[in-house]
Scaffold this active site. Structure first.
Site, PDB file in Angstrom:
ATOM      1  N   HIS A   1      -9.113  -5.922   0.031  1.00  8.80           N
ATOM      2  CA  HIS A   1      -9.824  -4.625  -0.031  1.00  8.80           C
ATOM      3  C   HIS A   1     -11.411  -5.052   0.930  1.00  8.80           C
ATOM      4  CE1 HIS A   1     -12.128  -1.195  -1.702  1.00  8.80           C
ATOM      5  NE2 HIS A   1     -10.865  -0.834  -2.114  1.00  8.80           N
TER       6      HIS A   1
ATOM      7  N   HIS B   1      -6.816  -8.360  -2.565  1.00  8.86           N
ATOM      8  CA  HIS B   1      -6.663  -7.325  -3.410  1.00  8.86           C
ATOM      9  C   HIS B   1      -5.102  -7.094  -3.697  1.00  8.86           C
ATOM     10  CE1 HIS B   1      -7.971  -3.468  -5.361  1.00  8.86           C
ATOM     11  NE2 HIS B   1      -7.029  -2.786  -4.638  1.00  8.86           N
TER      12      HIS B   1
ATOM     13  N   ARG C   1      -7.204   0.405   5.530  1.00 10.06           N
ATOM     14  CA  ARG C   1      -7.798  -0.992   4.864  1.00 10.06           C
ATOM     15  C   ARG C   1      -7.907  -2.018   5.684  1.00 10.06           C
ATOM     16  NH1 ARG C   1      -6.390  -0.716  -1.529  1.00 10.06           N
ATOM     17  NH2 ARG C   1      -7.601   1.247  -1.600  1.00 10.06           N
TER      18      ARG C   1
ATOM     19  N   ARG D   1      -0.492  -1.311   2.797  1.00  8.39           N
ATOM     20  CA  ARG D   1      -0.520  -0.315   1.692  1.00  8.39           C
ATOM     21  C   ARG D   1      -1.430   0.790   1.643  1.00  8.39           C
ATOM     22  NH1 ARG D   1      -2.817   0.410  -3.201  1.00  8.39           N
ATOM     23  NH2 ARG D   1      -4.181  -1.314  -3.143  1.00  8.39           N
TER      24      ARG D   1
ATOM     25  N   GLU E   1      -9.407   8.944   0.153  1.00  4.45           N
ATOM     26  CA  GLU E   1      -9.409   7.566   0.557  1.00  4.45           C
ATOM     27  C   GLU E   1      -8.610   7.169   1.743  1.00  4.45           C
ATOM     28  OE1 GLU E   1      -7.997   4.955  -2.826  1.00  4.45           O
ATOM     29  OE2 GLU E   1      -9.074   6.235  -4.276  1.00  4.45           O
TER      30      GLU E   1
HETATM   31  C1  SIN Z   1      -9.824   1.775  -4.809  1.00  2.77           C
HETATM   32  O1  SIN Z   1     -10.435   2.485  -5.646  1.00  2.77           O
HETATM   33  O2  SIN Z   1     -10.586   1.655  -3.543  1.00  2.77           O
HETATM   34  C2  SIN Z   1      -8.694   0.841  -4.822  1.00  2.77           C
HETATM   35  C3  SIN Z   1      -7.535   1.719  -4.761  1.00  2.77           C
HETATM   36  C4  SIN Z   1      -6.237   1.053  -4.351  1.00  2.77           C
HETATM   37  O3  SIN Z   1      -6.368  -0.235  -4.114  1.00  2.77           O
HETATM   38  O4  SIN Z   1      -5.313   1.678  -3.936  1.00  2.77           O
END
Ligand code: SIN
Length: 572
Positions: free
Chosen positions: A263, A370, A309, A405, A146
């Protein structure tokens, strides 16, 4: 900077009277109040609350209360997963480095090391509670990539990781423990003894429409975030900042409230909450494209679509403006139907329902509020500034996330901090139910009904609050926009709601609105003070990061001067 202080801070053993004395009293205080006692009161039933309950109950009597049903939590909605350095090529050092990098100079390194270091053991404990993570073909745990992670590090259960964790912890709690779990209990106020320690909570039973007092040796606040400040959010409607607002009113330190994470990829439709299209999809190789079909993240950041992000969200905002469009496009077509259906069944279904075939269509996505990085300030073991009050999960400002975060560090934070809180209770030697003098307490409660009234609570609607947040508190801020929000919402930071016999739903809505307005007012105040851009706080009028002035945390305490605590621990 100072704020007005509570009216009568030391008027008796219980601060309940103080809390109510702040309130405009428009109703009637209930005639009788049920008083319950417990060693540890856990408020909230996401990963933080359930973990705290399970671990604290090994040698203590624990009671859990939650605002809605047990599963109505932010945890339930978490898709991508939970981070931890468990892969063959990974290391705790690398997890620490990625967290610090994304946190933009504001992480507390000791906290980052504690959380990343405890992650492998904590994740193992989840297996013991029955959580099943997806496995790779090799038989080992499957790891996803991620944003901001330098390698695959995210454990997942399909694309409903939070729900899988919630279900397993709930089943363990209900089947293997005798912990009473009381649903439909809304945190109204925290109760404080005259010596400043936490005594429990005043809770509203939203079904019976009555107030209850819980006296506790320790309270674990795990009430989640405040996404409801914004109209466009991935959070469920329960996320109304109740824990932060109650802690603030009780005189507990709160910090880092200017850092609200958006997000990048919520589904571009009108539903509330906005459906999240997990970053894990970009981790598998999906692209972000602009109105000309061009991959716009390439060249903006070395990690392209997997940049942190804040970087991706802001670039999307810029592209949306340039294209005059309310969204950009997510392109996952090249990943193939079979893979998409198998790996992301939940996202596949939600996109289909909205009319998009992930294997054939570009899917519209746009940023949505988010995650609240800030909240109730705590140390590495979840201790807040009020003895006896511990915090875990999104409600906390633990120093783990810094100014932004790292993806999938939030479930981990709740898990690790709640385990640490259970150990801290032993070390602190507190957590045994106090003797209750319920008749005295009821008298205090009754006596508080004579407080003065004002119309503040009734003076705002949720729509107006959302308009203010959209105009002033969004992804890019200005002094002017922030001043507008502060001017309108500042007074909510010193309002508490009186107890009334109004219908239960109305009482909850009133309290939620005041809590949201309180949190939004604090966000505006913090964001106005921080005259720089860093992580997920971005100012158009102060576009650069300014380490010489701002490498630290803005700490607010009701009725006291604002403090600036440098990352080194020094105060200004
Ligand atoms: C996501 O699945 O993109 C969100 C995960 C997160 O907020 O850490």
């Amino acid at each position: 900077m100072s704020q007005p202080g509570p009216a009568s801070r030391s008027s008796g053993w219980w601060r309940l009277a103080d809390a109510l004395a702040l309130a405009p009293v428009s109703g009637v205080v209930p005639a009788a109040v049920t008083v319950r006692t417990t060693d540890v009161l856990v408020i909230g039933t996401g990963i933080a609350g359930l973990t705290a309950a399970l671990h604290c109950s090994r040698d203590r009597d624990v009671t859990v209360v939650t605002k809605g049903r047990l599963s109505q939590t932010n945890t339930w909605y978490a898709q991508g997963g939970i981070a931890g350095a468990v892969g063959e090529h990974d290391s705790i050092e690398s997890h620490v480095a990625d967290t610090l990098e994304v946190g933009q100079g504001l992480c507390d390194e000791a906290v980052v090391r504690a959380v990343a270091g405890e992650a492998p053991e904590a994740l193992e404990s989840l297996l013991g509670f029955g959580v099943r993570f997806d496995l790779a073909e090799s038989g080992g745990v499957a790891l996803a990539r991620e944003g901001g992670h330098s390698l695959p590090r995210v454990l997942h259960s399909g694309d409903r990781t939070g729900a899988a964790i919630q279900q397993a912890l709930t089943a363990t709690l209900l089947e293997r423990s005798r912990i009473p779990v009381l649903e439909h209990r809304f945190l109204a106020e925290l109760l404080t003894r005259a010596d400043g320690t936490c005594a429990g909570a005043l809770v509203f039973d939203t079904v019976r429409g009555v107030y209850e007092v819980y006296l506790a040796g320790a309270v674990v606040l795990a009430t989640g975030g405040a996404g409801g400040v914004f109209r466009v959010t991935t959070n469920p409607p329960e996320a109304t900042g109740d824990g932060v607002a109650a802690a603030w009113r009780a005189g507990v330190e709160v910090a880092d409230l200017e850092f609200v994470q958006f997000h990048p990829t919520a589904l571009g439709h009108e539903a509330a909450p906005r459906f999240l299209v997990s970053e894990a999809l970009r981790g598998e190789g999906a692209y972000l494209k602009d109105c000309d079909g061009r991959r716009f993240m390439v060249g903006v950041h070395p990690l392209a679509e997997l940049a942190p992000r804040d970087v991706v969200s802001r670039e999307i905002e810029r592209v949306m403006k340039r294209c005059g469009s309310p969204h950009v496009w997510l392109d996952a077509r090249h990943l193939g139907e079979a893979h998409l259906r198998a790996r992301f069944p939940n996202i596949w279904a939600a996109c289909s329902e909205a009319g998009y075939d992930l294997s054939r269509d570009l899917v519209p996505v746009a940023p949505a509020a988010h995650y609240f990085v800030g909240g109730v300030r705590c140390d590495v073991d979840g201790r807040s500034s009020m003895p006896g009050l511990y915090v875990s999960g999104e409600v906390a400002a633990s120093g783990l996330h810094g100014a932004n975060r790292l993806a999938s560090n939030s479930l981990l934070e709740g898990l690790v901090f709640s385990r640490r809180i259970a150990r801290a209770l032993d070390a602190d030697g507190i957590g045994v139910a106090p003797d209750a003098d319920s008749s005295m307490l009821s008298k205090v409660f009754m006596a508080s009904s004579g407080s003065s009234a004002s119309g503040i609570v009734e003076s705002i609607t949720l729509d107006e609050l959302h308009d203010l947040a959209a105009a002033g508190l969004g992804m890019t801020r200005t002094a002017r926009g922030l001043a507008g929000v502060e001017a309108r919402l500042g007074e909510f930071t010193h309002v508490a709601v009186s107890c009334s016999k109004a219908d239960a739903a109305g009482e909850v809505k009133r309290r939620e609105l005041v809590n949201l307005a309180c949190v939004a007012g604090l966000v505006a105040r913090a964001a106005a003070m921080r005259t720089e851009s860093r992580g997920c706080h971005s100012r158009l009028d102060f576009p650069s990061r300014d380490d010489s002035r701002w490498r630290g945390h803005l700490v607010f305490t009701y009725g006291r001067e604002t403090r600036f605590v440098a990352v080194t621990g020094e105060e200004d």
